[in-house]
Structures are given as C-alpha cells and as structure tokens.
Scaffold this active site. Structure first.
Site, PDB file in Angstrom:
ATOM      1  N   LYS A  12     -26.500  38.481  26.260  1.00  0.00           N
ATOM      2  CA  LYS A  12     -26.213  39.504  27.285  1.00  0.00           C
ATOM      3  C   LYS A  12     -26.248  40.896  26.627  1.00  0.00           C
ATOM      4  CE  LYS A  12     -23.813  35.998  29.879  1.00  0.00           C
ATOM      5  NZ  LYS A  12     -22.772  35.637  30.831  1.00  0.00           N
TER       6      LYS A  12
ATOM      7  N   HIS B 281     -30.813  35.832  36.482  1.00  0.00           N
ATOM      8  CA  HIS B 281     -29.421  35.585  36.069  1.00  0.00           C
ATOM      9  C   HIS B 281     -28.474  36.191  37.120  1.00  0.00           C
ATOM     10  CE1 HIS B 281     -25.701  35.559  33.824  1.00  0.00           C
ATOM     11  NE2 HIS B 281     -26.254  34.696  32.996  1.00  0.00           N
TER      12      HIS B 281
ATOM     13  N   GLU C 270     -25.865  37.794  36.838  1.00  0.00           N
ATOM     14  CA  GLU C 270     -25.407  39.163  36.538  1.00  0.00           C
ATOM     15  C   GLU C 270     -26.455  40.193  36.940  1.00  0.00           C
ATOM     16  OE1 GLU C 270     -24.376  38.321  32.478  1.00  0.00           O
ATOM     17  OE2 GLU C 270     -22.629  37.193  33.174  1.00  0.00           O
TER      18      GLU C 270
ATOM     19  N   GLU D 269     -26.193  27.542  36.810  1.00  0.00           N
ATOM     20  CA  GLU D 269     -25.030  28.303  36.354  1.00  0.00           C
ATOM     21  C   GLU D 269     -24.162  28.666  37.561  1.00  0.00           C
ATOM     22  OE1 GLU D 269     -25.641  30.318  32.290  1.00  0.00           O
ATOM     23  OE2 GLU D 269     -26.284  31.719  33.820  1.00  0.00           O
TER      24      GLU D 269
ATOM     25  N   GLY E 126     -18.304  33.096  32.219  1.00  0.00           N
ATOM     26  CA  GLY E 126     -17.384  34.042  31.579  1.00  0.00           C
ATOM     27  C   GLY E 126     -15.937  33.885  32.000  1.00  0.00           C
TER      28      GLY E 126
ATOM     29  N   SER F  70     -19.357  28.912  30.685  1.00  0.00           N
ATOM     30  CA  SER F  70     -18.223  28.609  29.801  1.00  0.00           C
ATOM     31  C   SER F  70     -18.455  27.379  28.921  1.00  0.00           C
ATOM     32  CB  SER F  70     -16.928  28.452  30.624  1.00  0.00           C
ATOM     33  OG  SER F  70     -16.617  29.669  31.269  1.00  0.00           O
TER      34      SER F  70
HETATM   35  P1  13P Z   1     -20.556  32.170  29.436  1.00  0.00           P
HETATM   36  O1  13P Z   1     -20.969  31.052  28.505  1.00  0.00           O
HETATM   37  O2  13P Z   1     -19.979  33.345  28.716  1.00  0.00           O
HETATM   38  O3  13P Z   1     -19.711  31.665  30.550  1.00  0.00           O
HETATM   39  O4  13P Z   1     -21.899  32.727  30.115  1.00  0.00           O
HETATM   40  C1  13P Z   1     -22.765  31.833  30.692  1.00  0.00           C
HETATM   41  C2  13P Z   1     -24.011  32.564  31.026  1.00  0.00           C
HETATM   42  O5  13P Z   1     -24.029  33.384  31.925  1.00  0.00           O
HETATM   43  C3  13P Z   1     -25.210  32.285  30.216  1.00  0.00           C
HETATM   44  O6  13P Z   1     -26.335  32.856  30.786  1.00  0.00           O
END
Ligand code: 13P
Length: 264
Positions: A10, A105, A107, A180, A186, A223
């Site tokens: 990220k 993604h 995000e 995901e 996160g 996670s």
């Molecule tokens: P985390 O492993 O920090 O939860 O993030 C997952 C993620 O978004 C991977 O692309």
C-alpha cells in the site's frame, strides 16, 4: 499449483531507504521448498529501484532459491500514453519488467472513487500488455450482515461488471481474483477460513461457468498473518493470500512464506 503470496505494501514505507531495507530483508534469504510464488507490490515510486536490487547479480534473493519472486504494481491506467496527468500505463510497467497489477482494490474504489466501469477498462488494458491481473472483489460489512447470499450476490455483480466482455483464452493464466471482504481489511478481524472457502468456491464456480476458465486462481485477503495463514491455505481451493499490514514486517512475512511452503 503453487500458492501465490502477494505483499501489498500500500502507501508504505515512507522513504526509499526504508523501502530498500524492507525489500532486502523480505527477499534476501534462500528457501528451498517449492510450494510458493511471491509477488512484492510496492508503491510506484519505488519500483525502479527495487527492480534494480532484484535483478542485481549480488542479490541472493528468493528468486535464486526455488521460489519465484515477481514484482507488481498497485494500480494502472487504461490508456497506453497521452494527456492523463498523474497516471501510469500498463506499457510503462511492462517496460520496467513488472509482471503483475492489482486492479480494483477496495481502497481505490473508496478513496479514488474507482467504478466498476473504470476497473473493467483497466483489466482490459492490463491484459492487452500481458500483465497478470490481481482483481480485488469483496463485500462491505453491511452486506455481509445480510447473510451469505447477499455477500455472494455482491461479489457476483462486481465480477460481472469488472470482467465485462472478457472470457476464456483472454483471461486464462492471466487473471487472479483476490477475495477481500472489506470488513476484514486492516481490521485484525479476518474472515474465518470457512467463510473465505465458501465464497472462493462460489467465485471459482462463476469463473468456470460464466467465464470459461479451466483452472481459476482465487486468493484470500484481509488481516492475513502468520497465525492464521495455515487455516486458509490448507484448503486446496484457496490459491494464496494477498497480505497487507503483515507484509510490512519482514520477519512476519518470511514466516508466512515458510508456513506456505510446508503446505502440501
Ligand atoms: P491487511 O492484510 O492489512 O488487512 O490488508 C489486506 C489488503 O487489503 C491487501 O490488499
């Protein structure tokens, strides 16, 4: 098929020096087992420097053992070149020998307002340049709370839009789906292996029947760490993991890779 472990850094770490340190610490050891393929996905700005390290003869990386090490990008734009301020094209990435691109993604869907239509254009553009696509799908908490069917319908709808016009040969060997669930990203609260498994089985069924993929690859993300990785990857149907936070700690990531290697 090898399990795929993808490190999505990220927007981390905050300096080039730290990125180089993390990359070296993450990759500079030999692993002889054969069950994993690793992809490191740093921010764009570090790609060139990290590729130099990866390709330097001095570097005794995972790639010099029997584990494949590849590099990916966190996003792409759909055009090849032109007046698109701030964007990076698949062709530019291919030129650097980047092999993978994460697309869609959650995000980026949230903070960059990416729509399924934009994501579809990006998937098409990446495939044209022979970049391997890691397409992220997954439902938000309010949908999961409505139950399994609502979550699966949500994911089906995302796939329908994100893969519009694509099927069969165009996708085979190039498309990887990362399931995901947004509520697991996160938060430290991963999905249970059972929830991940049933959703991933459903996604695979869709990919086979609606998109004519013979052997679809679907990963879990959200996670993931060294404590829960085995629970996911011991299932044949879960082809790997997309790791966020835990990939920023080289020791933790190494543990994840080692545990993956032990899974038959
Ligand atoms: P985390 O492993 O920090 O939860 O993030 C997952 C993620 O978004 C991977 O692309």
């Amino acid at each position: 098929m090898k399990k795929l472990i993808i490190a999505n850094w990220k927007m981390n770490p905050p300096t080039l020096k730290k990125a180089k340190e993390l990359f070296s610490a993450t990759t500079n050891y030999r692993l002889q087992a054969k069950n994993a393929e690793i992809v490191i996905v740093p921010p764009f700005i570090y790609l060139s420097e990290l590729l130099k390290i990866k390709n330097s003869p001095k570097q005794s990386t995972l790639a010099t053992g029997q584990i494949k090490l590849k590099i990916g990008a966190q996003n792409i734009f759909w055009a090849t070149e032109g007046a698109y301020t701030g964007e990076i094209s698949p062709k530019m990435l291919k030129d650097l020998y980047v092999d993978y691109a994460i697309i869609g993604h959650s995000e980026r869907r949230k903070y960059a307002a990416e729509t399924d239509e934009m994501i579809n254009k990006k998937v098409i553009a990446a495939l044209k340049e022979s970049l391997k696509v890691i397409l992220c799908v997954g439902e938000p908490l309010e949908i999961r709370k409505k139950g399994k069917k609502a979550a699966m319908d949500f994911v089906k709808n995302q796939l329908q839009k994100d893969l519009k016009g694509l099927k069969g040969k165009l996708l085979s060997n190039k498309l990887i789906i990362a399931y995901e669930p947004i509520w697991a990203i996160g938060t430290g609260i991963s999905a249970t292996p059972e929830t991940a498994l049933e959703t991933i089985k459903y996604i695979k069924k869709l990919l086979i029947t609606n998109y004519q993929l013979l052997t679809p690859r679907v990963l879990y993300g959200g996670s993931v760490d060294s404590k829960n990785i085995k629970g996911f990857l011991q299932h044949n149907e879960i082809d790997g993991a997309l790791v966020g936070g835990a990939s920023l700690n080289a020791k933790e990531f190494k543990k994840i890779v080692e545990l993956t290697n032990k899974i038959n």
